[in-house]
Design a protein around this motif. Structure first.
Motif, mmCIF file in Angstrom:
data_model
loop_
_atom_site.group_PDB
_atom_site.id
_atom_site.type_symbol
_atom_site.label_atom_id
_atom_site.label_comp_id
_atom_site.label_asym_id
_atom_site.label_seq_id
_atom_site.Cartn_x
_atom_site.Cartn_y
_atom_site.Cartn_z
ATOM 1 N N VAL A 87 0.376 -1.072 0.375
ATOM 2 C CA VAL A 87 -0.203 -0.170 -0.053
ATOM 3 C C VAL A 87 0.611 0.788 0.529
ATOM 4 N N LEU A 88 2.204 1.189 0.800
ATOM 5 C CA LEU A 88 2.687 2.215 0.779
ATOM 6 C C LEU A 88 3.681 2.967 -0.389
ATOM 7 N N ARG A 89 3.742 1.508 -1.341
ATOM 8 C CA ARG A 89 4.644 1.775 -2.393
ATOM 9 C C ARG A 89 4.017 2.550 -3.883
ATOM 10 N N PRO A 90 5.110 3.788 -4.406
ATOM 11 C CA PRO A 90 4.283 4.465 -5.469
ATOM 12 C C PRO A 90 3.205 3.688 -6.153
ATOM 13 N N ARG A 91 3.500 2.363 -6.757
ATOM 14 C CA ARG A 91 2.475 1.898 -7.569
ATOM 15 C C ARG A 91 2.196 0.197 -6.839
#
Length: 264
Positions: A87-91
């Protein structure tokens, strides 16, 4: 199998399951999975428990690194909790993340394990700067529920209960539960599994907090949090690094469980 009938419990996941926020690197980490294992052991001292979780892992990494060792341990109870790092990743693709979780649900239940998982709370209430990520959390939670239904997986559904976002249940970094928060997560999973002595008390609000911040003090706290935790996290992401680089599971084998005297 129910209650104290579980004899082989294996936990798969990331930092929350590893226990960050509950203990430290010197004394050791406890965490909600350890606490759940202790509750099982209070009813049956023959319980054996392994924790394969490693901080920083994405759902696909949990599947790639932990599923095969978990299956080799032949658990009759397994918990699978992952997805927040995704969830915290850009993609972020909720279908891809849920697909990894469902593959683990399918493999473990096919081997005969009872599997339990969690949904995630409203992270915007825990860390207001993270509000833009709330739709991602809700989308992932919906897919977790759907996948769980298809495989008869137990879900400890935290999303509907505002009590779980109380700041006192979260550590200073707001990404990991505090000791009290880990105790609540363990209680939620125990309740979902209908373990002896479990109930819905984990859903109830804490007493009012006389030390709660408001106004300018709260804004300053947000700035301190961003500098102390959000900034370093972003730097690691830019550099392609993870807090779990080079780390191994803290408890890769099924071992007897020591029940701590405080029982909390």
């Amino acid at each position: 199998m129910a209650g104290s009938g579980y004899l082989r419990y294996v936990a798969l996941g990331d930092s929350q399951t590893e226990g960050l926020g509950d203990g430290d690197e010197v004394r050791g980490l406890r965490g909600w999975a350890d606490r759940l294992a202790e509750q099982l052991a209070r009813d049956n001292p023959d319980v054996r428990y392994a924790n394969l979780a490693v901080r920083g892992r994405l759902a696909g990494q949990v599947r790639a690194e932990q599923l095969a060792p978990a299956l080799a341990l032949k658990p009759d109870l397994a918990t699978v909790v992952a997805g927040v790092n995704d969830v915290l990743r850009p993609r972020f693709d909720p279908d891809e993340v849920a697909g990894h979780l469902e593959a683990m649900f399918a493999a473990l239940t096919a081997q005969g394990a009872r599997v339990a998982t969690l949904t995630f709370p409203d992270i915007g209430r825990i860390a207001p700067p993270a509000r833009p990520l709330v739709p991602r959390v809700l989308a992932l939670n919906a897919r977790i529920r759907e996948a769980a239904r298809r495989h008869d997986v137990i879900v400890a559904d935290s999303e509907p209960y505002p009590a779980v976002t109380d700041p006192r249940l979260w550590s200073a970094d707001r990404l990991h539960a505090s000791p009290d928060g880990h105790a609540r997560i363990a209680a939620a999973v125990a309740h979902a599994l209908a373990l002896p002595g479990s109930d819905d008390s984990w859903t109830r609000p804490l007493p009012p907090d006389p030390a709660a911040l408001s106004g300018l003090r709260a804004a300053r706290a947000e700035l301190r949090w961003a500098g102390a935790f959000l900034g370093p996290w972003l730097v690691r992401r830019v550099r392609g690094r993870s807090s779990g680089d080079g780390r191994q599971a803290k408890r890769p084998a099924l071992l007897p469980v020591t029940v701590l005297a405080d029982g909390t």
